[in-house]
Design a protein around this motif. Structure first.
Motif, PDB file in Angstrom:
ATOM      1  N   LYS A   1      29.904  37.934  32.601  1.00  0.00           N
ATOM      2  CA  LYS A   1      30.140  37.044  33.726  1.00  0.00           C
ATOM      3  C   LYS A   1      31.313  36.100  33.417  1.00  0.00           C
ATOM      4  CE  LYS A   1      27.602  34.005  36.875  1.00  0.00           C
ATOM      5  NZ  LYS A   1      26.303  33.328  37.136  1.00  0.00           N
ATOM      6  N   THR A   2      32.277  36.035  34.344  1.00  0.00           N
ATOM      7  CA  THR A   2      33.505  35.274  34.097  1.00  0.00           C
ATOM      8  C   THR A   2      33.227  33.786  33.904  1.00  0.00           C
ATOM      9  OG1 THR A   2      34.768  36.856  35.418  1.00  0.00           O
ATOM     10  CG2 THR A   2      35.783  34.702  35.014  1.00  0.00           C
TER      11      THR A   2
ATOM     12  N   ASP B   1      30.516  32.322  32.838  1.00  0.00           N
ATOM     13  CA  ASP B   1      29.892  32.093  31.532  1.00  0.00           C
ATOM     14  C   ASP B   1      30.923  32.128  30.413  1.00  0.00           C
ATOM     15  OD1 ASP B   1      27.455  31.831  32.719  1.00  0.00           O
ATOM     16  OD2 ASP B   1      26.787  33.877  32.293  1.00  0.00           O
TER      17      ASP B   1
END
Length: 668
Positions: free
Chosen positions: A647-648, A650
């Motif tokens: 996930k970007t 995160d």
């Protein structure tokens, strides 16, 4: 300054407070090949501490052995300082002369050591060097006292009536002040074959006095041979004369030194410096007395010469050995002229240097100084403008001894007045800075300066730690260093900040080197930031911007560094965020990781992976196997409760949190 000593089992050890204080106060000391971990503080204690038990303890700690120190004192019994169990120890003693080059080595300070092992033997060189330094410092102080007394005696004779009684009284009075001996008296040769006592100090019998034939007794022998004599125990001396034995015994005189003296008027006699206790009188005591009575002869000639040239109402207060030089020294104080002072002292056959508290010379264009250690060194000035005055002989027989107090006083005056004038210039120049406008006690009405309009670079300096205020003397020392490193720079004072306004571009390499030099000399961590002028930016705007940045840095870091604000990097943005917000952000994203075991390796791996985006590059950068990197990333996800790092949002937040953590661990 006194340091605490912790007593344990009848022995002493140096407390941790001593170690901390001495290490912080001797940073940059020239101690090499130090095998003992406490070499620097122990050497400092041996050289400087006034309490001899502390000195003995420091030597015991460094040498890991029992010690005894024999320390001669002029005209007094030698002192002996030793370890508590030195005398009872059966170990053989090793004798180490501290001044083997002395004229009389057996009367010089000596170190005795018992139980010296291999570890202590390697530290012995530091012990000997420190004790030698202590002895040489005491000798310089005694020499200074010697010269000052001669100077006082010259003034005394200059104001007296030139009667023989004045000479006798001055001789005895100043001899007692020099030696601190309880009984001092002198005898004069009245006829060709008789000497008789004429003046004394410390004699309890009001009828004390004798007539002695030349060649008989101690005084008569000295008068005949013109050679000094030392008497360790008068009761056992073969030179004692029966006619004065009872008188001497009644006074309790047991030992002393007897030297001949002579005046240009034709008067000659014998000076007795005696004690009411027996001890091995040192030949060096007699040598010092010989120098003293020889100096009195010169002093008398100078005072008589001055009387013939000037009335007693003259305003001279210096010893008038050379009245022109004394007048020139007064002129130096009136004009604050360095060149006149230099020319005056060089006419006396000496070279001088005056340094501030950072050991930086305050002489403009002082020239090359002799490579050898100075012959004299003295602290001068008064707070906050203090420094050191050093003197080198240019000839074997310099003629400045009689004028030494006047020279030193003039040097002190020059230092204080010159530094005070320089500080006034710095303060007036800085009056445009808003930070000091409230300091009305030092402001001079109508003297406020305008902010500089022409500038190319602004450099700010601020100390970290508790003592952040720039004192006057420190500010002037920084100004010397800055103007030497960059001719187009001016120093401005702002309380806890110093600002350098630079005209003309200067390579960025200059400021890191300058920061290190100032930190070393001032023994304080220093943050320095620089900013090049932007289009339309005033120096006041740049100063306000840098002050905010420097305060933010010092709130979050305790060490010094150099930073440039010309390129606005992410690190500058992160530093501008307050510390609480940064800590809360790190706790939210990587808190469990920080608190767990092996956090360093896991966070390093996470940060490197998020920065490179590649397991292979991460393994190469950290010198790890690729499988080790994959294992650490899986374990990181488990600890943080993440399914993956795909996930970007995160990835961005984890990278930023790990970057903040690494900046907190490695501020520089």
């Amino acid at each position: 300054m006194s340091f605490p000593i912790v007593v344990m089992n009848n022995r002493c050890r140096i407390s941790d407070e001593v170690i901390h204080v001495v290490r912080s106060g001797t940073e940059g000391g020239h101690i090499s090949n130090a095998s003992h971990p406490l070499t620097l503080p122990l050497v400092w204690l041996v050289q400087n501490h006034q309490d001899w038990p502390t000195v003995v303890t420091a030597l015991e700690t460094g040498l890991e052995a029992l010690v005894r120190i024999g320390w001669p004192l002029p005209f007094h019994p030698p002192e002996v300082h030793e370890s508590l169990s030195y005398a009872s120890s059966p170990a053989p003693a090793r004798r180490i002369p501290l001044m083997p080059e002395a004229l009389y080595p057996s009367y010089a300070p000596t170190l005795f050591v018992k139980g010296l092992g291999p570890g202590g033997n390697s530290w012995l060189v530091h012990a000997v060097a420190a004790l030698r330094h202590r002895w040489q410092t005491e000798q310089k102080q005694r020499e200074e006292t010697f010269v000052n007394l001669l100077n006082e005696m010259g003034i005394h004779l200059y104001l007296a009536q030139s009667r023989p009684e004045d000479i006798f009284a001055a001789l005895v009075y100043y001899a007692q002040r020099l030696t601190q001996a309880p009984v001092v008296y002198t005898a004069v040769r009245r006829k060709s074959d008789i000497i008789e006592t004429v003046s004394n100090r410390g004699i309890s019998n009001p009828g004390f006095g004798f007539h002695l034939k030349v060649g008989r007794g101690v005084g008569g022998t000295v008068s005949k041979t013109h050679e000094s004599v030392v008497i360790p125990d008068y009761r056992r001396s073969a030179m004692r004369d029966a006619t004065v034995t009872r008188m001497i015994d009644d006074e309790g005189i047991l030992s002393g030194a007897i030297v001949p003296w002579a005046m240009p008027t034709g008067l000659e006699g014998v000076l007795y410096v005696t004690h009411r206790q027996a001890y091995p009188v040192s030949p060096t005591d007699a040598l010092l007395l010989e120098r003293f009575v020889g100096g009195i002869k010169d002093v008398y000639q100078s005072s008589e010469k001055a009387k013939s040239q000037h009335p007693r109402s003259s305003r001279f207060v210096f010893l008038p050995e050379d009245l022109q030089l004394a007048e020139r020294l007064k002129n130096v104080r009136n004009t604050l002229s360095w060149s006149v002072f230099r020319d005056t002292v060089e006419a006396l056959g000496i070279r001088t240097d005056i340094t501030d508290m950072w050991n930086l010379s305050v002489f403009p264009e002082r020239g090359e100084l002799p490579p050898r250690p100075p012959n004299f060194e003295a602290s001068i000035g008064c707070f906050p403008y203090e420094g050191t005055f050093r003197v080198w002989h240019k000839t074997e027989t310099p003629s400045f001894n009689r004028l030494w107090p006047a020279i030193r006083e003039t040097a002190s005056w020059l230092l204080s007045e010159n530094q005070s004038q320089e500080w006034d210039q710095v303060y007036r120049r800085s009056s445009w800075i808003p930070g000091i406008r409230g300091r009305t006690s030092e402001r001079q009405p109508g003297r406020d300066e305008q902010e500089p309009q022409l500038w190319d670079e602004l450099v700010g300096m601020k100390r970290t730690g508790s003592n952040t205020e720039w004192s006057r003397s420190d500010t002037l020392s920084v100004q010397k260093l800055v103007t030497g490193a960059c001719a187009g720079a001016e120093v401005y004072w702002d309380g806890s900040f110093l600002w350098l306004v630079v005209r003309g571009q200067k390579p960025c390499e200059t400021w890191p080197r300058l920061r290190q030099e100032i930190s070393r000399l001032s023994a304080a961590e220093l943050i320095m930031m620089s900013l090049s002028r932007q289009s339309g930016q005033s120096v006041r705007q740049a100063l306000d911007h840098m002050r905010v940045k420097m305060l933010e840095w010092t709130r979050t870091h305790s060490d010094g560094t150099y930073r440039t604000l010309d390129s606005y990097q992410l690190a500058d943005l992160l530093i501008s965020v307050d510390k609480t917000s940064r800590e809360q952000f790190m706790e939210h994203w990587i808190g469990p990781l920080v608190r767990g075991q092996g956090s360093q390796g896991l966070i390093d791996t996470l940060y490197t992976y998020l920065s490179t985006g590649s397991v292979q590059k991460t393994a190469s950068a950290l010198f790890l196997h690729q499988n080790t990197v994959r294992y650490r990333l899986r374990k990181t996800c488990e600890i943080l409760g993440l399914a993956s790092l795909e996930k970007t949002s995160d990835r961005e937040n984890l990278w930023l949190a790990s970057r903040l953590w690494m900046m907190a661990q490695h501020p520089k």
